[in-house]
Design a protein around this motif. Structure first.
Motif, PDB file in Angstrom:
ATOM      1  N   GLN A  40       0.677  -1.255   0.162  1.00  0.00           N
ATOM      2  CA  GLN A  40       0.083   0.125  -0.108  1.00  0.00           C
ATOM      3  C   GLN A  40       0.765   1.383  -0.027  1.00  0.00           C
ATOM      4  O   GLN A  40       0.702   2.236  -0.768  1.00  0.00           O
ATOM      5  N   TYR A  41       2.040   1.226   0.948  1.00  0.00           N
ATOM      6  CA  TYR A  41       2.872   2.302   0.821  1.00  0.00           C
ATOM      7  C   TYR A  41       3.691   2.449  -0.213  1.00  0.00           C
ATOM      8  O   TYR A  41       4.018   3.397  -1.054  1.00  0.00           O
ATOM      9  N   GLN A  42       3.968   1.308  -0.937  1.00  0.00           N
ATOM     10  CA  GLN A  42       4.855   1.492  -2.463  1.00  0.00           C
ATOM     11  C   GLN A  42       3.951   2.201  -3.300  1.00  0.00           C
ATOM     12  O   GLN A  42       4.714   2.838  -4.174  1.00  0.00           O
ATOM     13  N   HIS A  43       2.604   2.250  -3.376  1.00  0.00           N
ATOM     14  CA  HIS A  43       1.817   2.672  -4.296  1.00  0.00           C
ATOM     15  C   HIS A  43       2.253   4.277  -4.322  1.00  0.00           C
ATOM     16  O   HIS A  43       1.494   5.195  -5.090  1.00  0.00           O
ATOM     17  N   SER A  44       2.061   4.897  -3.055  1.00  0.00           N
ATOM     18  CA  SER A  44       2.008   6.207  -2.646  1.00  0.00           C
ATOM     19  C   SER A  44       3.322   6.911  -2.612  1.00  0.00           C
ATOM     20  O   SER A  44       3.299   8.132  -2.670  1.00  0.00           O
ATOM     21  N   ASP A  45       4.475   6.078  -2.848  1.00  0.00           N
ATOM     22  CA  ASP A  45       5.665   6.978  -3.039  1.00  0.00           C
ATOM     23  C   ASP A  45       6.806   6.088  -3.682  1.00  0.00           C
ATOM     24  O   ASP A  45       7.146   5.068  -3.243  1.00  0.00           O
ATOM     25  N   ARG A  46       7.523   6.875  -5.012  1.00  0.00           N
ATOM     26  CA  ARG A  46       8.232   6.144  -5.728  1.00  0.00           C
ATOM     27  C   ARG A  46       9.656   5.673  -5.222  1.00  0.00           C
ATOM     28  O   ARG A  46      10.195   5.010  -5.772  1.00  0.00           O
ATOM     29  N   ARG A  47      10.019   6.422  -4.002  1.00  0.00           N
ATOM     30  CA  ARG A  47      11.010   6.259  -3.245  1.00  0.00           C
ATOM     31  C   ARG A  47      11.203   4.720  -2.704  1.00  0.00           C
ATOM     32  O   ARG A  47      12.369   4.247  -2.396  1.00  0.00           O
ATOM     33  N   ILE A  48       9.937   3.940  -2.500  1.00  0.00           N
ATOM     34  CA  ILE A  48       9.863   2.843  -1.621  1.00  0.00           C
ATOM     35  C   ILE A  48      10.418   1.520  -2.665  1.00  0.00           C
ATOM     36  O   ILE A  48       9.552   1.533  -3.824  1.00  0.00           O
ATOM     37  N   LYS A  49      11.157   0.653  -2.243  1.00  0.00           N
ATOM     38  CA  LYS A  49      11.608  -0.293  -3.198  1.00  0.00           C
ATOM     39  C   LYS A  49      11.296  -1.589  -2.155  1.00  0.00           C
ATOM     40  O   LYS A  49      11.741  -1.796  -1.178  1.00  0.00           O
ATOM     41  N   ILE A  50      10.399  -2.488  -2.599  1.00  0.00           N
ATOM     42  CA  ILE A  50      10.174  -3.888  -1.717  1.00  0.00           C
ATOM     43  C   ILE A  50      10.688  -5.131  -2.276  1.00  0.00           C
ATOM     44  O   ILE A  50      10.608  -5.301  -3.538  1.00  0.00           O
ATOM     45  N   ILE A  51      11.202  -5.762  -1.582  1.00  0.00           N
ATOM     46  CA  ILE A  51      11.984  -7.100  -1.753  1.00  0.00           C
ATOM     47  C   ILE A  51      11.176  -7.940  -0.868  1.00  0.00           C
ATOM     48  O   ILE A  51      11.442  -7.924   0.394  1.00  0.00           O
ATOM     49  N   SER A  52      10.564  -9.065  -1.315  1.00  0.00           N
ATOM     50  CA  SER A  52       9.880  -9.926  -0.659  1.00  0.00           C
ATOM     51  C   SER A  52      10.227 -11.459  -1.167  1.00  0.00           C
ATOM     52  O   SER A  52      10.125 -11.664  -2.337  1.00  0.00           O
ATOM     53  N   ARG A  53      10.790 -12.182  -0.026  1.00  0.00           N
ATOM     54  CA  ARG A  53      10.787 -13.675  -0.502  1.00  0.00           C
ATOM     55  C   ARG A  53      10.908 -14.560   0.868  1.00  0.00           C
ATOM     56  O   ARG A  53      10.509 -14.182   1.776  1.00  0.00           O
ATOM     57  N   GLU A  54      11.217 -15.674   0.722  1.00  0.00           N
ATOM     58  CA  GLU A  54      11.108 -16.584   1.930  1.00  0.00           C
ATOM     59  C   GLU A  54      12.122 -16.250   2.958  1.00  0.00           C
ATOM     60  O   GLU A  54      12.914 -15.492   2.878  1.00  0.00           O
ATOM     61  N   ASN A  55      11.733 -16.644   4.209  1.00  0.00           N
ATOM     62  CA  ASN A  55      12.508 -16.185   5.452  1.00  0.00           C
ATOM     63  C   ASN A  55      14.013 -16.890   5.362  1.00  0.00           C
ATOM     64  O   ASN A  55      14.382 -17.920   5.112  1.00  0.00           O
ATOM     65  N   ARG A  56      14.904 -15.862   5.558  1.00  0.00           N
ATOM     66  CA  ARG A  56      16.336 -16.043   5.614  1.00  0.00           C
ATOM     67  C   ARG A  56      17.303 -15.604   6.803  1.00  0.00           C
ATOM     68  O   ARG A  56      18.264 -15.820   6.969  1.00  0.00           O
ATOM     69  N   GLY A  57      16.440 -14.720   7.544  1.00  0.00           N
ATOM     70  CA  GLY A  57      17.093 -14.231   8.724  1.00  0.00           C
ATOM     71  C   GLY A  57      17.592 -12.974   8.722  1.00  0.00           C
ATOM     72  O   GLY A  57      17.603 -12.409   7.572  1.00  0.00           O
ATOM     73  N   LEU A  58      17.731 -12.144   9.857  1.00  0.00           N
ATOM     74  CA  LEU A  58      18.276 -10.929   9.751  1.00  0.00           C
ATOM     75  C   LEU A  58      19.679 -10.612   9.065  1.00  0.00           C
ATOM     76  O   LEU A  58      19.517  -9.799   8.289  1.00  0.00           O
ATOM     77  N   ILE A  59      20.475 -11.402   9.284  1.00  0.00           N
ATOM     78  CA  ILE A  59      21.942 -10.870   8.824  1.00  0.00           C
ATOM     79  C   ILE A  59      21.774 -11.117   7.236  1.00  0.00           C
ATOM     80  O   ILE A  59      22.228 -10.003   6.551  1.00  0.00           O
ATOM     81  N   ALA A  60      21.293 -12.162   6.713  1.00  0.00           N
ATOM     82  CA  ALA A  60      21.150 -12.188   5.287  1.00  0.00           C
ATOM     83  C   ALA A  60      20.261 -11.102   4.772  1.00  0.00           C
ATOM     84  O   ALA A  60      20.706 -10.604   3.591  1.00  0.00           O
ATOM     85  N   THR A  61      19.432 -10.887   5.418  1.00  0.00           N
ATOM     86  CA  THR A  61      18.432  -9.776   4.743  1.00  0.00           C
ATOM     87  C   THR A  61      19.335  -8.423   4.809  1.00  0.00           C
ATOM     88  O   THR A  61      19.119  -7.465   3.930  1.00  0.00           O
ATOM     89  N   LEU A  62      20.061  -8.184   6.016  1.00  0.00           N
ATOM     90  CA  LEU A  62      20.711  -6.935   5.936  1.00  0.00           C
ATOM     91  C   LEU A  62      21.701  -6.923   4.852  1.00  0.00           C
ATOM     92  O   LEU A  62      21.916  -5.768   4.119  1.00  0.00           O
TER      93      LEU A  62
END
Length: 304
Positions: free
Chosen positions: A53-75
């Motif tokens: 919902q927020y991505q549609h309202s602000d072009r600066r937002i980039k979303i990456i979504s996938r399976e759980n990999r944990g915090l360190i891999a995500t960072l």
């Protein structure tokens, strides 16, 4: 945005209760030259729907979504995707105050020998009530000395802004330092440049009963201890700190009652009496036979 000055990196995992407030605090920054990389780490609640919902309202937002990999891999994934000169860390349950980015960018632009700058933060409880200030040291020497004595939190991780090139040079976050990845990173960064905190409160850091600092405290301490040993070795210093067993012996009580007692005392010392009374009551409610809980309850009711 092809060349933003700042890349905001925010991991999200099952944060539907707070993520809207976190996003809005970033979008409300007085500094606007940033991309906002939000990484959904396999959430099973409604977090991803909120992010879209927020991505549609602000072009600066980039979303990456996938399976759980944990915090360190995500960072590390967020860093790899970032294009900005600076990386601004943000957590999905915290609140950035409006001038955070502008103050941190100004500092880094005028202090090229500094590789990371955090800020003083305000600890808040799950409902947003103020507990106490945190990360109050400001100078490199004091912050690094605290870290070298095993004191975590001298820089509050989600309040930090880092130079992306230096972060990549030191290898990002190390997977073997699970639950202490930020402590390990700040030790390594202090070996290639200076670190600092701004004296202003620029982030509200939300405390939780089920946070890593409570539920994974033993693993966090062990990883932190290993990071410290390696830091002493890299700096060719004699490692004589042997506090781990002693600390672990005092960490056996991770009960809800103890957590609320700690928050109550911290709030009381900082003059946040309303918060202190709330958590003193919860400490007592979770352990009616605890003398420590009765003590903090009595002090909180008196207001001192």
């Amino acid at each position: 945005m092809s060349h933003p000055l700042v890349s905001v990196v925010m991991p999200v995992y099952n944060a539907e209760a707070y993520v809207s407030e976190a996003i809005e605090s970033v979008l409300a920054q007085t500094f606007s030259d940033f991309e906002f990389i939000i990484l959904d780490d396999g959430s099973t609640d409604c977090s991803l729907q909120i992010l879209r919902q927020y991505q549609h309202s602000d072009r600066r937002i980039k979303i990456i979504s996938r399976e759980n990999r944990g915090l360190i891999a995500t960072l590390n994934e967020g860093i790899d995707c970032a294009k900005g000169r600076y990386i601004a860390r943000m957590d999905a349950d915290d609140i950035a105050l409006p001038e955070r980015f502008s103050r941190q960018v100004e500092f880094l632009e005028h202090h090229p020998n500094y590789v990371v700058v955090g800020s003083k933060v305000l600890l808040i409880d799950p409902e947003g009530l103020p507990i106490c200030p945190f990360s109050t040291l400001t100078e490199h020497e004091a912050i690094d000395a605290a870290h070298m004595q095993g004191q975590g939190g001298a820089i509050c991780h989600p309040a930090s802004m880092l130079r992306r090139d230096v972060l990549q040079k030191v290898g990002g976050y190390r997977p073997e330092m699970k639950h202490a990845e930020d402590f390990d990173l700040f030790l390594r960064l202090a070996e290639v440049g200076k670190v600092a905190n701004l004296p202003h409160i620029l982030l509200k850091y939300r405390m939780h009963e089920n946070s890593i600092g409570h539920t994974k405290r033993i693993e966090q301490l062990k990883s932190g201890f290993q990071a410290l040993k390696e830091a002493y070795s890299r700096r060719s210093l004699d490692f004589q700190i042997t506090f781990l067993d002693e600390v672990l012996s005092h960490e056996s009580d991770s009960s809800l009652s103890k957590i609320h007692r700690v928050w109550a005392w911290q709030s009381l010392v900082s003059g946040n009496v309303k918060t202190a009374r709330k958590h003193a009551f919860l400490a007592l409610k979770n352990n009616l036979i605890s003398l420590d809980s009765w003590k903090v309850f009595a002090c909180a009711m008196r207001g001192y």
